[in-house]
Design an enzyme around this catalytic site. Structure first.
Site, short mmCIF file in Angstrom:
data_model
loop_
_atom_site.label_atom_id
_atom_site.label_comp_id
_atom_site.label_asym_id
_atom_site.label_seq_id
_atom_site.Cartn_x
_atom_site.Cartn_y
_atom_site.Cartn_z
N THR A 79 -6.48 2.79 -4.51
CA THR A 79 -6.05 3.68 -5.60
C THR A 79 -5.35 2.88 -6.70
O THR A 79 -5.70 3.00 -7.88
CB THR A 79 -5.12 4.77 -5.03
OG1 THR A 79 -5.80 5.43 -3.96
CG2 THR A 79 -4.73 5.76 -6.08
N TYR A 112 -0.85 8.36 -2.49
CA TYR A 112 -0.91 8.07 -3.92
C TYR A 112 -2.13 8.75 -4.56
O TYR A 112 -2.12 9.10 -5.73
CB TYR A 112 -1.05 6.56 -4.15
CG TYR A 112 0.19 5.72 -4.00
CD1 TYR A 112 1.38 6.24 -3.50
CD2 TYR A 112 0.16 4.37 -4.37
CE1 TYR A 112 2.51 5.43 -3.37
CE2 TYR A 112 1.28 3.56 -4.25
CZ TYR A 112 2.45 4.10 -3.74
OH TYR A 112 3.55 3.29 -3.62
N GLU A 118 -2.56 8.80 8.50
CA GLU A 118 -1.09 8.71 8.52
C GLU A 118 -0.51 9.55 9.66
O GLU A 118 0.59 9.29 10.14
CB GLU A 118 -0.51 9.17 7.17
CG GLU A 118 -0.79 8.21 6.02
CD GLU A 118 0.03 6.91 6.06
OE1 GLU A 118 1.16 6.91 6.56
OE2 GLU A 118 -0.50 5.88 5.59
N CYS A 137 -11.01 2.93 0.17
CA CYS A 137 -9.58 3.13 0.36
C CYS A 137 -9.23 2.33 1.62
O CYS A 137 -9.98 2.37 2.60
CB CYS A 137 -9.32 4.62 0.58
SG CYS A 137 -7.71 5.01 1.26
N THR A 138 -8.12 1.61 1.57
CA THR A 138 -7.81 0.72 2.70
C THR A 138 -7.43 1.48 3.98
O THR A 138 -7.35 0.87 5.04
CB THR A 138 -6.68 -0.26 2.32
OG1 THR A 138 -5.58 0.49 1.79
CG2 THR A 138 -7.17 -1.26 1.29
N ASP A 191 0.87 -1.18 0.00
CA ASP A 191 0.00 0.00 0.00
C ASP A 191 0.91 1.23 0.00
O ASP A 191 2.12 1.12 0.17
CB ASP A 191 -0.90 0.00 1.24
CG ASP A 191 -1.81 1.24 1.29
OD1 ASP A 191 -2.40 1.59 0.25
OD2 ASP A 191 -1.92 1.87 2.36
N SER A 192 0.28 2.40 -0.15
CA SER A 192 1.05 3.64 -0.10
C SER A 192 1.57 3.92 1.31
O SER A 192 2.48 4.72 1.47
CB SER A 192 0.16 4.79 -0.55
OG SER A 192 -0.98 4.86 0.28
N1 DGL Z 1 -4.72 3.06 1.08
C1 DGL Z 1 -4.69 3.76 -0.18
C2 DGL Z 1 -5.96 3.44 -0.94
O1 DGL Z 1 -6.55 2.41 -0.63
C3 DGL Z 1 -4.43 5.19 0.12
C4 DGL Z 1 -4.17 6.00 -1.06
C5 DGL Z 1 -3.32 7.19 -0.87
O2 DGL Z 1 -2.16 7.00 -0.51
O3 DGL Z 1 -3.81 8.30 -1.14
O4 DGL Z 1 -6.39 4.11 -1.83
#
Ligand code: DGL
Length: 269
Positions: A75, A42, A151, A185-186, A10-11
Site C-alpha cells: 500500500t 492502511y 491479523e 500486499c505483503t 509495514d502496517s
Molecule cells: N501489508 C500491507 C500491504 O502490503 C497491508 C496493508 C494494510 O494494512 O491494509 O499493502
C-alpha cells in the site's frame, strides 16, 4: 561492509513475509522491524493518511540508524513511493521487483494483481507491468478482507472462511485466464497455500516477500553494503501490544525463538 541494520516497516504483520525471506537471502544482516499494529489496516485509508503514517514509520527507523529502508507494504509502495525522495539512505519498495518477476514469469501476458483497495486504485502495479511489457494485460482485484483475516491469525489453509473468501475474490481473475498472480500486499503470501489451491497450479504466484528481499540482497551486494558474518540481531517494534504480535510472528517466521518485541509510541515520530 556495513553492520548497521536494515529497517523494515509495514502496517502490521505482513512485512514479516519480507523479513522471513531476508533471513534466507541475507542471514548475516541486522534487522529492525516496525509493524504499525495500532493503525492497521492502511489499505482502506486515504492516500494522505497512508503517506503520513509511512513518514512516521520511516522517521522511527531512521532513529535506529539503519542503512537501508524497506517499505514492506504494498500500500505504501503504491500510494507514496515519492517519500523515497525525502530520505538520504537507500529505499526499496515492493512494486517494482514484483512487477519484474511477474513479467518474466508470464507466458500469456495475462497477469493478475491482488492488493488492498488503496493499492488497486493507485494502479501502481499495472503501470509498472505495462512499462516493462506494453502488451501485458493486467487484471486487478482488491481483497480487503485478507488483511484483517491474517491479523486475526486466520490463515491456515484448511480454514473454510479463508477458502471461501479467497474463492470470492479470485474467481474474476480465474475467469480472465491469468497465468501469473502478484500477491501485491505483503500480508498475502501468508495466504499463499489457500490462494494457490483456489487459482490452481497452472498459475504462478509472485510472492512480494521473496521478490523484495531478493532485491534488497542484490542492492546491498552491488553497493558493498553487506554486514560481516555472525553479527545478526533482530529487533521488532509495534505500535500496539507486543504479546499477540510475538505469538503470530513466531508462527509466521517459523522460528522457535524468543522475539525481542517492544511497543513504540509512533505518533511521536
Ligand atoms: N501489508 C500491507 C500491504 O502490503 C497491508 C496493508 C494494510 O494494512 O491494509 O499493502
Amino acid at each position: 561492509m556495513n553492520n548497521s541494520a536494515i529497517g523494515v516497516f509495514d502496517s502490521g504483520l505482513g512485512g514479516l513475509t519480507v523479513v522471513g525471506q531476508l533471513f534466507k537471502f541475507l542471514p548475516n544482516e541486522n534487522i529492525v522491524y516496525f509493524g504499525d499494529t495500532g493503525r492497521v489496516p492502511y489499505g482502506t485509508r486515504s492516500n494522505k493518511a497512508i503517506e503520513c503514517y509511512a513518514r512516521q514509520d520511516i522517521s522511527f527507523l531512521l532513529s535506529k540508524d539503519v542503512k537501508l529502508i524497506i517499505a514492506a507494504c504494498g500500500t505504501v509502495s503504491s500510494v507514496a513511493p515519492h517519500i523515497a525522495d525525502d530520505i538520504d539512505i537507500p529505499f526499496i519498495e515492493v512494486v517494482t521487483p514484483a512487477a519484474k518477476a511477474a513479467v518474466s514469469a508470464s507466458h500469456s501476458g495475462r497477469i493478475g494483481v491482488i492488493g488492498t483497495a488503496a493499492t488497486v486504485s493507485s494502479g501502481a502495479y499495472k503501470r509498472c507491468i505495462q512499462q516493462l511489457d506494453p502488451g501485458a494485460q493486467v487484471f486487478q482485484n482488491a481483497c480487503s478482507l485478507f488483511v484483517p483475516l491474517v491479523e486475526s491469525g486466520w490463515f491456515l489453509p484448511d480454514d473454510d472462511v479463508v477458502r471461501l473468501t479467497a474463492e470470492r475474490y479470485l474467481s474474476p481473475l480465474i475467469e480472465n485466464q491469468i497465468d501469473t498472480l502478484i500477491l501485491g500486499c505483503t500480508h498475502y503470501p501468508i495466504l499463499a497455500p489457500v490462494i494457490q489451491r483456489v487459482v490452481g497450479d497452472s498459475v504462478t504466484l509472485i510472492n512480494t516477500g521473496e521478490t523484495t528481499a531478493a532485491r534488497a540482497a542484490e542492492y546491498l551486494t552491488e553497493h558493498g553494503l553487506l554486514a560481516e558474518e555472525n553479527t545478526a540481531s533482530h529487533h521488532f517494534f509495534v505500535s500496539d501490544t507486543a504479546d499477540s504480535f510475538e505469538q503470530t510472528a513466531g508462527i509466521l517466521l517459523g522460528r522457535d525463538m524468543p522475539f525481542d518485541v517492544k511497543r513504540v509510541d509512533i505518533e511521536q515520530y
